[in-house]
Scaffold this motif. Structure first.
Motif, PDB file in Angstrom:
ATOM      1  N   LEU A 134      12.582  13.792 -15.957  1.00 31.86           N
ATOM      2  CA  LEU A 134      13.001  15.077 -15.497  1.00 31.86           C
ATOM      3  C   LEU A 134      13.236  16.223 -16.984  1.00 31.86           C
ATOM      4  N   ASN A 135      13.812  15.510 -17.919  1.00 33.37           N
ATOM      5  CA  ASN A 135      14.066  16.129 -19.020  1.00 33.37           C
ATOM      6  C   ASN A 135      12.970  16.735 -19.748  1.00 33.37           C
ATOM      7  N   HIS A 136      11.794  16.677 -19.507  1.00 33.63           N
ATOM      8  CA  HIS A 136      10.526  17.025 -20.060  1.00 33.63           C
ATOM      9  C   HIS A 136       9.421  17.586 -19.248  1.00 33.63           C
ATOM     10  N   LEU A 137      10.015  18.347 -18.066  1.00 34.71           N
ATOM     11  CA  LEU A 137       9.187  19.126 -17.261  1.00 34.71           C
ATOM     12  C   LEU A 137       9.479  20.528 -17.362  1.00 34.71           C
ATOM     13  N   SER A 138       8.391  20.945 -16.863  1.00 36.22           N
ATOM     14  CA  SER A 138       8.571  22.749 -17.024  1.00 36.22           C
ATOM     15  C   SER A 138       9.409  23.047 -15.605  1.00 36.22           C
ATOM     16  N   ALA A 139       9.743  24.372 -15.617  1.00 34.87           N
ATOM     17  CA  ALA A 139      10.372  24.807 -14.458  1.00 34.87           C
ATOM     18  C   ALA A 139       9.952  24.524 -13.263  1.00 34.87           C
ATOM     19  N   ALA A 141       7.535  22.274 -12.648  1.00 35.77           N
ATOM     20  CA  ALA A 141       7.623  20.939 -12.291  1.00 35.77           C
ATOM     21  C   ALA A 141       8.463  20.281 -11.874  1.00 35.77           C
ATOM     22  N   LEU A 142       9.840  20.827 -12.430  1.00 41.45           N
ATOM     23  CA  LEU A 142      10.887  20.105 -12.195  1.00 41.45           C
ATOM     24  C   LEU A 142      11.338  20.677 -10.730  1.00 41.45           C
ATOM     25  N   ASN A 143      11.298  21.696 -10.253  1.00 45.45           N
ATOM     26  CA  ASN A 143      11.639  22.178  -8.868  1.00 45.45           C
ATOM     27  C   ASN A 143      10.937  21.325  -7.851  1.00 45.45           C
ATOM     28  N   LEU A 144       9.605  21.134  -8.312  1.00 44.41           N
ATOM     29  CA  LEU A 144       8.673  20.335  -7.281  1.00 44.41           C
ATOM     30  C   LEU A 144       9.238  18.918  -7.137  1.00 44.41           C
ATOM     31  N   GLU A 145       9.771  18.394  -8.433  1.00 43.07           N
ATOM     32  CA  GLU A 145      10.463  17.051  -8.179  1.00 43.07           C
ATOM     33  C   GLU A 145      11.653  16.890  -7.373  1.00 43.07           C
ATOM     34  N   ILE A 146      12.428  18.060  -7.545  1.00 38.70           N
ATOM     35  CA  ILE A 146      14.126  18.018  -7.075  1.00 38.70           C
ATOM     36  C   ILE A 146      13.839  18.666  -5.783  1.00 38.70           C
ATOM     37  N   GLY A 147      13.307  19.870  -5.699  1.00 37.30           N
ATOM     38  CA  GLY A 147      13.550  20.395  -4.478  1.00 37.30           C
ATOM     39  C   GLY A 147      12.420  20.295  -3.661  1.00 37.30           C
ATOM     40  N   THR A 162      21.956  13.707  -1.140  1.00 34.92           N
ATOM     41  CA  THR A 162      22.297  12.717  -2.389  1.00 34.92           C
ATOM     42  C   THR A 162      20.890  12.736  -3.135  1.00 34.92           C
ATOM     43  N   PHE A 163      20.852  12.925  -4.392  1.00 32.66           N
ATOM     44  CA  PHE A 163      19.894  12.583  -5.325  1.00 32.66           C
ATOM     45  C   PHE A 163      20.036  11.621  -6.288  1.00 32.66           C
ATOM     46  N   ALA A 164      19.072  10.864  -6.715  1.00 31.12           N
ATOM     47  CA  ALA A 164      19.114   9.937  -7.739  1.00 31.12           C
ATOM     48  C   ALA A 164      18.010  10.298  -8.724  1.00 31.12           C
ATOM     49  N   TYR A 165      18.845  10.141  -9.951  1.00 29.14           N
ATOM     50  CA  TYR A 165      17.613  10.507 -11.142  1.00 29.14           C
ATOM     51  C   TYR A 165      16.827   9.392 -11.501  1.00 29.14           C
ATOM     52  N   PRO A 166      15.685   9.710 -11.664  1.00 31.11           N
ATOM     53  CA  PRO A 166      14.599   8.806 -12.225  1.00 31.11           C
ATOM     54  C   PRO A 166      14.809   8.415 -13.645  1.00 31.11           C
ATOM     55  N   TYR A 167      15.254   6.968 -13.942  1.00 28.84           N
ATOM     56  CA  TYR A 167      15.436   6.608 -15.502  1.00 28.84           C
ATOM     57  C   TYR A 167      16.815   6.857 -15.794  1.00 28.84           C
ATOM     58  N   ASN A 168      17.558   7.287 -14.557  1.00 30.65           N
ATOM     59  CA  ASN A 168      18.920   7.752 -15.262  1.00 30.65           C
ATOM     60  C   ASN A 168      18.970   8.826 -16.092  1.00 30.65           C
ATOM     61  N   GLU A 169      17.896   9.530 -16.107  1.00 30.26           N
ATOM     62  CA  GLU A 169      17.805  10.801 -17.249  1.00 30.26           C
ATOM     63  C   GLU A 169      17.981  12.160 -16.307  1.00 30.26           C
ATOM     64  N   GLY A 170      18.765  13.059 -16.936  1.00 33.27           N
ATOM     65  CA  GLY A 170      18.820  14.533 -16.516  1.00 33.27           C
ATOM     66  C   GLY A 170      20.224  14.853 -16.012  1.00 33.27           C
ATOM     67  N   SER A 171      21.264  13.947 -15.958  1.00 28.21           N
ATOM     68  CA  SER A 171      22.523  14.497 -15.491  1.00 28.21           C
ATOM     69  C   SER A 171      23.450  14.997 -16.987  1.00 28.21           C
ATOM     70  N   ASN A 172      22.607  14.952 -18.102  1.00 24.04           N
ATOM     71  CA  ASN A 172      23.182  15.487 -19.158  1.00 24.04           C
ATOM     72  C   ASN A 172      22.568  16.868 -19.482  1.00 24.04           C
ATOM     73  N   VAL A 174      21.648  20.790 -18.466  1.00 24.33           N
ATOM     74  CA  VAL A 174      22.273  21.630 -17.420  1.00 24.33           C
ATOM     75  C   VAL A 174      21.029  22.064 -16.721  1.00 24.33           C
ATOM     76  N   THR A 175      19.882  22.395 -17.180  1.00 22.33           N
ATOM     77  CA  THR A 175      18.872  22.949 -16.405  1.00 22.33           C
ATOM     78  C   THR A 175      18.679  22.127 -15.146  1.00 22.33           C
ATOM     79  N   VAL A 176      18.687  20.763 -15.416  1.00 18.76           N
ATOM     80  CA  VAL A 176      18.392  19.588 -14.335  1.00 18.76           C
ATOM     81  C   VAL A 176      19.493  19.877 -13.457  1.00 18.76           C
ATOM     82  N   VAL A 177      20.619  19.560 -13.821  1.00 20.11           N
ATOM     83  CA  VAL A 177      21.881  19.471 -13.030  1.00 20.11           C
ATOM     84  C   VAL A 177      22.029  20.816 -12.218  1.00 20.11           C
ATOM     85  N   ASN A 178      21.704  22.091 -12.752  1.00 18.77           N
ATOM     86  CA  ASN A 178      21.910  23.118 -11.834  1.00 18.77           C
ATOM     87  C   ASN A 178      20.970  23.369 -10.819  1.00 18.77           C
TER      88      ASN A 178
END
Length: 341
Positions: A134-139, A141-147, A162-172, A174-178
């Motif tokens: 998730l840390n390497h996606l465009s806005a 692509a990120l919306n597709l993965e999460i929303g 409830t959502f689970a971050y792939p590879y435990n990446e993204g919880s740090n 801000v863009t992903v968490v928001n």
């Protein structure tokens, strides 16, 4: 469509009826007819020296989750959970649902499997559309993965909160968490054996509560969108798939809460343990041998642990703390008031 058959399995004198395909029936029969034969060979006894039951003077709770909707979790893990009366959370990758192949990591649960799990009380939640970093996606692509994942699950009748971050990446990030906060009530990350319900037990990241942001606008280490958990597969790899060592570590992790939960009916910390594939395979990364998994669940059952799902976690906005929401069969006194999900 594959012809379905009904296979009656007798597990510990408890009749268990499961609808499976002929291939699945053969695999389950291999395990349930002689489970001890499928524990990893030559890797030591499960009940090794120094391992004993613990007391019951403190609250003992474990939250179980499974990532990536691998077929083995439906064929093997679910019947074992059913056997001991446990429920768990299954995080679904929408676009991988129903995928099949010769490699077991290419075999995923289909929507019929997922429906059967939810019908039996399992918690179905979101693990993105395609399991991307998730840390390497465009806005977009990120919306597709999460929303998109939330919408995909909703289209099949599942209200994922409830959502689970792939590879435990993204919880740090801000863009992903928001974006996660826009679509979900809570999110699970990794790297810790205990989740402190006041988020105040992490020495490397001192906090006094579970608010998402620090006064300077930076993300906190643990919060409602970074519920900390441990991928147990990492422990299995660390122990070189030695059954006795893996079992001992599981017992240690499960009981690590005893230092913080003093037996007064109040929970302050809970282990959240994540598995990936439960299968017949041995000595394989991100795969828990089915016989070993049975022994781990038996330990929880025989030692009085209550098993939760992510759906049991609530958040109190007045105190910025995570709490346990009771169910008809399991209610816990907590220091905070429950906030409806």
């Amino acid at each position: 469509m594959k012809r379905r058959i009904i296979q009656a399995l007798i597990v510990s004198a408890i009749p268990l009826i499961i609808t499976v395909t002929p291939i699945e029936a053969h695999c389950q029969f291999q395990y349930f007819s002689n489970p001890s034969s499928l524990i990893q060979k030559g890797k030591g006894s499960i009940n090794g020296p120094g391992i004993s039951s613990v007391g019951t003077t403190f609250n003992k709770v474990v939250l179980l989750s499974f990532d990536d909707n691998l077929k083995g979790d439906f064929i093997y893990a679910k019947p074992i959970l059913d056997k001991y009366g446990f429920k768990a959370t299954f995080f679904i990758i929408c676009n991988k649902t129903g995928v099949s192949g010769t490699d077991r990591f290419l075999n995923r649960t289909n929507w019929q499997d997922i429906a059967a799990m939810q019908k039996d009380g399992m918690d179905i939640e979101s693990h993105t559309m395609n399991h991307r970093h998730l840390n390497h996606l465009s806005a977009n692509a990120l919306n597709l993965e999460i929303g998109g994942s939330k919408q995909c699950l909703a289209s099949h009748g599942y209200n994922a909160t409830t959502f689970a971050y792939p590879y435990n990446e993204g919880s740090n990030n801000v863009t992903v968490v928001n974006l996660v906060a826009k679509y979900y009530y809570m999110a699970r990350s990794g790297t810790e054996p205990l989740m402190f319900l006041h988020c105040d037990g992490y020495k490397k990241s001192p906090q006094t509560d579970c608010r998402t942001y620090l006064p300077d606008g930076k993300l906190t280490y643990a919060n409602r969108y970074a519920v900390r958990s441990l991928s147990f597969d990492v422990d299995e790899i660390k122990n070189s798939f030695n059954n006795a060592d893996i079992f001992a570590d599981f017992v240690k992790i499960a009981n690590s809460q005893s230092k913080y939960n003093k037996g007064d009916g109040i929970l302050n910390a809970i282990p959240i343990i994540t598995f990936h594939d439960v299968d017949l395979a041995t000595n394989q990364p991100y795969t828990t041998n089915v016989g070993l998994f049975d022994q781990l669940m038996k330990y929880l059952h025989d030692n009085g642990f209550k098993v939760l799902t992510m759906a049991n976690l609530g958040y109190d906005i007045s105190s910025n703390t995570i709490n346990i929401q009771g169910t008809p069969t399991f209610a816990i006194t907590n220091t905070t008031s429950n906030t409806p999900r």
